[in-house]
Design a protein around this motif. Sequence first.
Motif, PDB file in Angstrom:
ATOM      1  N   ILE A 121      47.301  43.390  44.330  1.00 34.02           N
ATOM      2  CA  ILE A 121      48.570  42.651  44.276  1.00 34.02           C
ATOM      3  C   ILE A 121      49.724  43.602  44.568  1.00 34.02           C
ATOM      4  O   ILE A 121      49.816  44.687  43.975  1.00 34.02           O
ATOM      5  N   THR A 135      48.641  35.556  38.345  1.00 29.64           N
ATOM      6  CA  THR A 135      49.202  34.229  38.096  1.00 29.64           C
ATOM      7  C   THR A 135      48.078  33.220  38.286  1.00 29.64           C
ATOM      8  O   THR A 135      47.486  33.143  39.360  1.00 29.64           O
ATOM      9  N   ASN A 136      47.769  32.486  37.230  1.00 26.76           N
ATOM     10  CA  ASN A 136      46.607  31.590  37.273  1.00 26.76           C
ATOM     11  C   ASN A 136      46.960  30.126  37.533  1.00 26.76           C
ATOM     12  O   ASN A 136      46.120  29.244  37.357  1.00 26.76           O
ATOM     13  N   GLU A 137      48.196  29.883  37.932  1.00 22.59           N
ATOM     14  CA  GLU A 137      48.643  28.503  38.159  1.00 22.59           C
ATOM     15  C   GLU A 137      47.644  27.726  39.040  1.00 22.59           C
ATOM     16  O   GLU A 137      47.302  28.147  40.146  1.00 22.59           O
ATOM     17  N   ALA A 159      38.975  33.052  44.369  1.00 26.82           N
ATOM     18  CA  ALA A 159      40.160  33.070  43.496  1.00 26.82           C
ATOM     19  C   ALA A 159      40.380  31.683  42.881  1.00 26.82           C
ATOM     20  O   ALA A 159      41.383  31.018  43.136  1.00 26.82           O
ATOM     21  N   GLU A 180      39.838  23.821  40.747  1.00 34.71           N
ATOM     22  CA  GLU A 180      39.544  23.613  42.165  1.00 34.71           C
ATOM     23  C   GLU A 180      38.043  23.372  42.362  1.00 34.71           C
ATOM     24  O   GLU A 180      37.624  22.489  43.126  1.00 34.71           O
ATOM     25  N   ILE A 204      38.956  37.403  40.102  1.00 28.49           N
ATOM     26  CA  ILE A 204      38.974  38.802  39.647  1.00 28.49           C
ATOM     27  C   ILE A 204      39.097  38.894  38.126  1.00 28.49           C
ATOM     28  O   ILE A 204      38.764  39.904  37.522  1.00 28.49           O
ATOM     29  N   SER A 205      39.580  37.825  37.512  1.00 33.91           N
ATOM     30  CA  SER A 205      39.878  37.880  36.078  1.00 33.91           C
ATOM     31  C   SER A 205      38.671  37.433  35.244  1.00 33.91           C
ATOM     32  O   SER A 205      38.150  36.337  35.427  1.00 33.91           O
ATOM     33  N   GLN A 223      34.667  38.353  41.136  1.00 36.29           N
ATOM     34  CA  GLN A 223      34.719  38.964  42.464  1.00 36.29           C
ATOM     35  C   GLN A 223      36.152  39.367  42.788  1.00 36.29           C
ATOM     36  O   GLN A 223      37.047  38.522  42.838  1.00 36.29           O
ATOM     37  N   ASN A 224      36.333  40.663  42.988  1.00 34.55           N
ATOM     38  CA  ASN A 224      37.617  41.147  43.498  1.00 34.55           C
ATOM     39  C   ASN A 224      37.562  40.993  45.018  1.00 34.55           C
ATOM     40  O   ASN A 224      36.661  41.531  45.664  1.00 34.55           O
ATOM     41  N   ARG A 246      42.874  29.661  48.426  1.00 32.18           N
ATOM     42  CA  ARG A 246      44.218  29.077  48.381  1.00 32.18           C
ATOM     43  C   ARG A 246      45.070  29.748  47.304  1.00 32.18           C
ATOM     44  O   ARG A 246      44.620  29.992  46.182  1.00 32.18           O
TER      45      ARG A 246
END
Length: 280
Positions: free
Chosen positions: A22, A73-75, A116, A122, A150-151, A203-204, A221
């Motif tokens: 990031i 940001t997990n929005e 992601a 999703e 990644i989180s 997964q990064n 997305r």
Amino acid sequence: MIKITPKEYQTFCKYVYDICGITLAPNQSYLIETRLAPIMKRLECTSFSDFYNKCRADRLKKMEQEIIDAITTNETYFFRDKSPFDLLQHKILPDLIDKRSNRAGIPPTIKIWSAACSFGQEVYSIAIILKELLGSDISKYRISIVGTDISDDAVARSSYGLYNQFEVERGLPPNKLRLYFDQADKGWRIKDELRAMVSFRKQNLFQSIAALGRFDIIFCRNVAIYFSQPDKVKLYEKLGSALAPDGYLLIGAQESLTGITDLFEPQRYLRSIFYQKQQK
Ligand SMILES: C[S@@+](CC[C@H](N)C(=O)[O-])C[C@H]1O[C@@H](n2cnc3c(N)ncnc32)[C@H](O)[C@@H]1O
């Protein structure tokens, strides 16, 4: 709240970039200060330099993961932006089923990746579309839907599939809530039949994705927006290598591949866009 000095901010920007790719803008020091404050308080850090030294000394990299969870940001929400899911239902899946159904005797395989995926909305939206499109014929297909993030926190929450009232009210029509979720103590839990269609893993996107295999459809997305231009180029090259030659790529409503890569060709259907690899 502890303030970050310009020099410490430079150090942290590089650190955040190294651990998750990031790219923070010069005016985002408030983001570092506010989001990392609870971790720093718990660790009784006296300054950002002190915090940084503690992070570097943490051989198990637990703090690195905590920082990723705090900074990302997990929005997300169910059926976000609607049009990718309309495309999936009315164009992409019918085309794909048609193409993959020609091999006699072999159950058609459809592999979908949500790269992601945040807290999994999703992924479950994709599973619902498949379930509704194929109905009882779903058992005639070999379907794999993989969500990655990644989180650690995002992967764990996605796998558990529990959403609070606010989350299920964002994008999920009430009839789908009743059909695909069970009421639980603290919200709504995805039913086992949908849970069984999906899997999640960490997964990064900046690390090798070779182990994930090849996909017919990739949703990637609202994550590239956090990456620098050269890193977006690398990301889409990587996604290209993971996409079947006739596969489909869906990106975020605010994202575009123009000026980033010509590896993919935009395809328009109704008023929506998806991408396919350029045929050489
Ligand atoms: C805004 S959410 C997008 C969620 C979903 N794709 C959507 O559009 O609703 C961005 C997600 O990207 C993840 N992320 C950030 N950097 C990443 C990286 N280097 N590799 C994989 N995931 C990453 C974050 O953890 C976060 O869950």
